[in-house]
Design an enzyme around this catalytic site. Structure first.
Site, PDB file in Angstrom:
ATOM      1  N   SER A  16       0.683  -1.187   0.446  1.00  0.00           N
ATOM      2  CA  SER A  16       0.252  -0.115   0.256  1.00  0.00           C
ATOM      3  C   SER A  16       0.874   1.349  -0.348  1.00  0.00           C
ATOM      4  CB  SER A  16      -0.943   0.087   1.295  1.00  0.00           C
ATOM      5  OG  SER A  16      -0.156   0.043   2.508  1.00  0.00           O
ATOM      6  N   HIS A 113       8.786   3.605   8.612  1.00  0.00           N
ATOM      7  CA  HIS A 113       8.331   2.107   9.361  1.00  0.00           C
ATOM      8  C   HIS A 113       6.583   2.697  10.274  1.00  0.00           C
ATOM      9  CE1 HIS A 113       9.483   0.008  12.939  1.00  0.00           C
ATOM     10  NE2 HIS A 113       9.523   0.343  14.021  1.00  0.00           N
TER      11      HIS A 113
HETATM   12  C1  GRF Z   1       3.962  -0.825   6.649  1.00  0.00           C
HETATM   13  O1  GRF Z   1       3.488  -0.189   8.302  1.00  0.00           O
HETATM   14  C2  GRF Z   1       5.409  -0.398   6.445  1.00  0.00           C
HETATM   15  O2  GRF Z   1       5.275   0.801   7.332  1.00  0.00           O
HETATM   16  C3  GRF Z   1       6.256  -1.477   7.795  1.00  0.00           C
HETATM   17  O3  GRF Z   1       6.158  -2.571   6.447  1.00  0.00           O
HETATM   18  C4  GRF Z   1       3.978  -1.829   6.094  1.00  0.00           C
HETATM   19  C5  GRF Z   1       3.863  -2.124   4.613  1.00  0.00           C
HETATM   20  O4  GRF Z   1       2.462  -2.104   4.412  1.00  0.00           O
HETATM   21  N1  GRF Z   1       7.767  -1.127   6.493  1.00  0.00           N
HETATM   22  P1  GRF Z   1       2.596  -2.076   2.965  1.00  0.00           P
HETATM   23  O5  GRF Z   1       3.129  -3.628   2.138  1.00  0.00           O
HETATM   24  O6  GRF Z   1       3.310  -0.631   2.463  1.00  0.00           O
HETATM   25  O7  GRF Z   1       1.128  -1.974   2.638  1.00  0.00           O
END
Ligand code: GRF
Length: 229
Positions: A16, A113
């Site tokens: 996402s 993060h």
């Molecule tokens: C997000 O919460 C990001 O902060 C962390 O992993 C998750 C990935 O979510 N590093 P997406 O794949 O971008 O939906």
């Protein structure tokens, strides 16, 4: 914008944040072009999203390399060379990178993060924030340095932790903020608005005014037992 910086987005799953970066970069004035989406897993859901938008994708399956992280990274860098990659955005990329790789891309690689670093590095950040009873939680975009979830901070967004929050509800509110700050932070880096001073990142961007407090430090209606007023 004549010289958009050619950027690879690295994913392992849902994608996402990758989708948010692709949406921002659809504007020709955005200073980064997403020139490659690379996944270390062939089954990453985000790959389809990139594929239907015509973004070049690559799969470099980390499990094929076993413990040989150097060979895995060399295979990724071969893809970067093919696509002329200048910047890397880690977006839910679930591999720890070697010091050699990180130093080669120093100042040119960012990560998102889901916590207000340096609080809660690592995994399960939302559950840990709830268990710790913090009143503000959030997300951080930072330049990548060798320590996991360390490195100069470019942007953060804070969200209040609500009395009725579950891990899922808190994660959803944080994720919405991730989708706002990641495109902004990548744009600053790509546009040359980030400088480093003694390990601290300076960002040429409008500072936020005021403070986010939770609970509100003013008299107000008392919440009912379910936390709602
Ligand atoms: C997000 O919460 C990001 O902060 C962390 O992993 C998750 C990935 O979510 N590093 P997406 O794949 O971008 O939906």
């Amino acid at each position: 914008m004549s010289q958009r910086r050619r950027t690879a987005v690295l994913i392992s799953g849902r994608g996402s944040n990758m989708a948010a970066l692709l949406a921002a970069a659809a504007d020709p004035a955005y200073p980064a072009e997403i020139a490659l989406v690379l996944s270390n897993r062939a089954d990453a859901a985000g790959l389809d999203h990139a594929r239907v938008r015509g973004v070049p994708i690559a799969v470099v399956e980390s499990r094929r390399f076993g413990r040989d992280r150097v060979a895995f990274e060399a295979a990724m860098e071969a893809e970067f060379a093919v696509h002329g990659i200048e910047l890397i955005a880690l977006a839910g990329f679930m591999r720890v990178l070697t010091e050699g790789f990180v130093s080669r891309w120093s100042g040119r690689m960012v990560n998102i993060h889901p916590s207000l670093l340096p609080a809660f590095p690592g995994l399960d950040t939302h559950a840990r924030a709830l268990a710790a009873g913090v009143r503000l939680h959030g997300c951080t975009v930072h330049l990548v340095s060798p320590g996991v979830d360390e490195g100069p901070i470019l942007a953060q967004a804070a969200v209040p932790v609500l009395p009725e929050d579950t891990e899922a509800s808190l994660a959803a509110r944080v994720l919405a903020e991730e989708h706002r700050i990641y495109p902004a932070a990548l744009a600053w880096l790509a546009a040359g608005r980030v400088t480093l001073e003694g390990g601290i990142a300076r960002v040429m961007a409008a500072p936020a005014a005021g403070a986010l407090c939770n609970p509100l430090p003013v008299p107000g209606p008392l919440p009912t037992s379910n936390g709602k007023s």
